[in-house]
Design a protein around this motif. Structure first.
Motif, PDB file in Angstrom:
ATOM      1  N   UNK A  45       0.811  -1.203   0.000  1.00 39.58           N
ATOM      2  CA  UNK A  45       0.000   0.000   0.000  1.00 39.58           C
ATOM      3  C   UNK A  45       0.848   1.258   0.000  1.00 39.58           C
ATOM      4  N   UNK A  46       0.226   2.341  -0.424  1.00 39.21           N
ATOM      5  CA  UNK A  46       0.928   3.615  -0.468  1.00 39.21           C
ATOM      6  C   UNK A  46       0.321   4.530  -1.504  1.00 39.21           C
ATOM      7  N   UNK A  80       4.845   4.258  -3.517  1.00 38.60           N
ATOM      8  CA  UNK A  80       5.662   4.666  -2.364  1.00 38.60           C
ATOM      9  C   UNK A  80       4.833   4.502  -1.092  1.00 38.60           C
ATOM     10  N   UNK A  81       5.359   3.737  -0.148  1.00 41.08           N
ATOM     11  CA  UNK A  81       4.651   3.508   1.105  1.00 41.08           C
ATOM     12  C   UNK A  81       4.576   4.766   1.961  1.00 41.08           C
ATOM     13  N   UNK A  82       3.562   4.861   2.817  1.00 41.28           N
ATOM     14  CA  UNK A  82       3.344   6.005   3.698  1.00 41.28           C
ATOM     15  C   UNK A  82       3.367   5.618   5.177  1.00 41.28           C
ATOM     16  N   UNK A 140      -1.353   6.523  10.599  1.00 40.89           N
ATOM     17  CA  UNK A 140      -2.668   6.949  10.119  1.00 40.89           C
ATOM     18  C   UNK A 140      -2.584   7.806   8.866  1.00 40.89           C
ATOM     19  N   UNK A 141      -1.387   7.988   8.331  1.00 39.36           N
ATOM     20  CA  UNK A 141      -1.237   8.718   7.064  1.00 39.36           C
ATOM     21  C   UNK A 141      -1.463  10.208   7.152  1.00 39.36           C
ATOM     22  N   UNK A 142      -1.421  10.798   8.360  1.00 38.98           N
ATOM     23  CA  UNK A 142      -1.673  12.237   8.485  1.00 38.98           C
ATOM     24  C   UNK A 142      -0.471  13.077   8.057  1.00 38.98           C
ATOM     25  N   UNK A 143       0.721  12.520   8.157  1.00 31.95           N
ATOM     26  CA  UNK A 143       1.915  13.255   7.757  1.00 31.95           C
ATOM     27  C   UNK A 143       2.086  13.106   6.252  1.00 31.95           C
ATOM     28  N   UNK A 144       1.875  14.185   5.548  1.00 33.42           N
ATOM     29  CA  UNK A 144       1.896  14.133   4.091  1.00 33.42           C
ATOM     30  C   UNK A 144       3.120  14.870   3.565  1.00 33.42           C
ATOM     31  N   UNK A 145       3.777  14.320   2.566  1.00 34.55           N
ATOM     32  CA  UNK A 145       4.965  14.967   2.001  1.00 34.55           C
ATOM     33  C   UNK A 145       4.663  16.398   1.561  1.00 34.55           C
ATOM     34  N   UNK A 146       5.600  17.293   1.909  1.00 38.32           N
ATOM     35  CA  UNK A 146       5.444  18.708   1.591  1.00 38.32           C
ATOM     36  C   UNK A 146       5.038  19.545   2.781  1.00 38.32           C
TER      37      UNK A 146
END
Length: 488
Positions: A220-221, A244-246, A309-315
């Motif tokens: 997943x990603x 790319x995994x998250x 939980x995927x809250x940290x998003x690139x950028x």
């Protein structure tokens, strides 16, 4: 003739009267000056040490003339203008008007942590590449696009592989023979052609040829790239997508070059993001990249943060606090430090209202305080406000700064006061005494507590013992420096 004699006599009398008046004026003038009073020094009688340009006071000249720096005459420096001691003396009224504040150099702890800014980025170690196992044709796509977040096993496209049809037909024919060795060899051929184990098991179970395979994501990603479209032809080994995994992300922090030595791999880190106020995210430094940014003079510290939980998003932008252990140091207020570009100075506040510049070498800075590596000693006082005006006055007066390595002036030893008393109570670092009057400091007889400069001073003593002791008036309170038992 008589008239002429009369006129001549009048002239003689007038002349005598004028002379008497002139003499009287001189006598009056002399009488107004007290006998023995010294006359004020004149410019001719004063001793000249040297000549200087007020705009360049450090340069001295042996003769008068015009300044080589400015279109103005040199100014004389007289011997009676030389200050009686080191430094420059300022009128206390002017010091008060300037708002001069002083601070005492003291030892303390300076946090070794570093604060920096950073940006969330993808974890490049968690990248999965999806490739075509065999040549074929794309029959169907599932509407994916770059940037989509997908789970493990998400379908991307259905690919028709003509080569698989013949191999599967042969496998089914061999399977009907019942020869185990041939069946095993035919199954191995299907695997070498790139068929997934699930597809082989489905053919073996159903007994039907299936030459259309669904390409899925192995993990997943987020889909970073997608190179598959409906109707296109794909070759064996062609990259169809990158995922790319998250689960874990990178935080690339820009650490100032001056603080790079305080950041080490494995160091704990806390990060705060504007997107989630009041929340902190913890991680560790996994690497410090070997190349520095030439424009910003920073090094990049790579921090790995969990992101379940995927809250940290690139950028995303983050403020990074690198953990550290507080270290002892000699501290001075940061506002007291004068950086000239060529050297670093502070203005010392000496006794008697005198101020002397001193050269220092400073280190880390945190919380409004700066670490002093050389040039000062604990207990010295520095000017924390108005120091720039005092430094200018010292420069105009030609006062030389105290260089690095010069010993600090010795402080006068504290006065000791002696008395006799009785021990009332003994603590590890204190003693309570009922003592006799101390006339030197106008103390009456009383019972009071004293600090012990050394706990060994009370060794062997007990309550009720009569002692002869000497103490000083220290800032922390009266402190016993000497104490002996005396006969009752």
């Amino acid at each position: 003739m008589t008239r002429f004699k009369t006129s001549r006599a009048g002239l003689i009398a007038a002349s005598a009267l004028s002379a008497a008046a002139l003499a009287g004026g001189v006598l009056i003038g002399r009488a107004t000056t007290p006998a023995g009073a010294p006359a004020g020094p004149t410019a001719e009688s004063r001793k000249v040490l040297y000549w200087y340009d007020p705009m360049v006071p450090g340069q001295r000249f042996e003769r008068p003339g015009k300044s080589p720096y400015m279109d103005m005459p040199l100014v004389a420096k007289y011997a009676d203008e030389a200050p009686p001691g080191p430094g420059v003396q300022i009128d206390p009224a002017k010091v008060q008007n300037l708002g001069v504040r002083t601070a005492t150099i003291e030892r303390g702890t300076l946090p070794s942590g570093v604060t920096a800014t950073g940006v969330i980025d993808f974890n490049e170690r968690d990248v999965a590449v999806v490739q075509a196992k065999a040549a074929g044709f794309v029959q169907r796509v599932y509407g994916r696009a770059p940037g989509d977040v997908v789970g493990a096993g998400a379908p991307l496209a259905d690919v028709l592989v003509p080569e698989w049809a013949g191999a599967q037909g042969e496998f089914l024919a061999v399977r009907r023979t019942g020869d185990a060795a041939l069946i095993r060899a035919a199954r191995q051929r299907l695997q070498l052609l790139g068929m997934p184990p699930g597809l082989i098991a489905s053919v073996e179970r159903s007994g039907q040829v299936r030459n259309v395979a669904t390409v899925t994501t192995p993990s997943g990603g987020v889909i970073k790239s997608l190179g598959v479209r409906s109707g296109m032809t794909v070759a064996a080994g062609q990259t169809l997508a990158e995922v790319n995994g998250l689960g874990r992300v990178w935080l690339n922090a820009a650490v100032p070059e001056a603080a790079a030595g305080l950041v080490q791999p494995g160091q704990t880190v806390t990060a705060t993001l504007a997107a989630y106020p009041g929340q902190t995210f913890s991680g560790r430094v996994t690497a410090i990249l070997p190349q520095a940014e030439a424009e910003s003079r920073t090094l990049t510290a790579r921090v790995e943060l969990p992101n379940p939980d995927g809250r940290l998003r690139p950028g995303m932008f983050a403020t990074v606090q690198f953990g550290g252990v507080a270290q002892p140091a000699l501290l001075v207020p940061s506002e007291a430090v004068i950086r000239t570009g060529r050297r670093t100075l502070v203005m010392l506040a000496d006794p008697g209202g005198r101020y002397t510049p001193a050269e220092v070498r400073v280190g880390r800075e945190a919380g409004g305080r700066t670490e002093v590596l050389a040039g000062l000693s604990a207990g010295e006082k520095v000017v924390a406000s108005g120091q720039f005006l005092l430094d200018s006055e010292a420069s105009l007066s030609g006062v030389q700064a105290r260089p690095l390595g010069a010993p600090a002036p010795l402080k006068a030893a504290a006065a000791l006061h002696e008395s006799v008393g009785r021990v009332e109570q003994i603590a590890p670092d204190r003693v309570t005494l009922s003592h006799e009057p101390v006339p030197a400091i106008q103390w009456p007889a009383m019972t009071m507590q004293f600090r012990l400069a050394d706990p060994a001073l009370a060794r062997g003593l007990k309550a009720g013992d009569r002692v002869n002791f000497a103490f000083e008036q220290a800032p922390a309170g009266p402190t016993v420096r000497r104490m002996n038992r005396v006969s009752p």
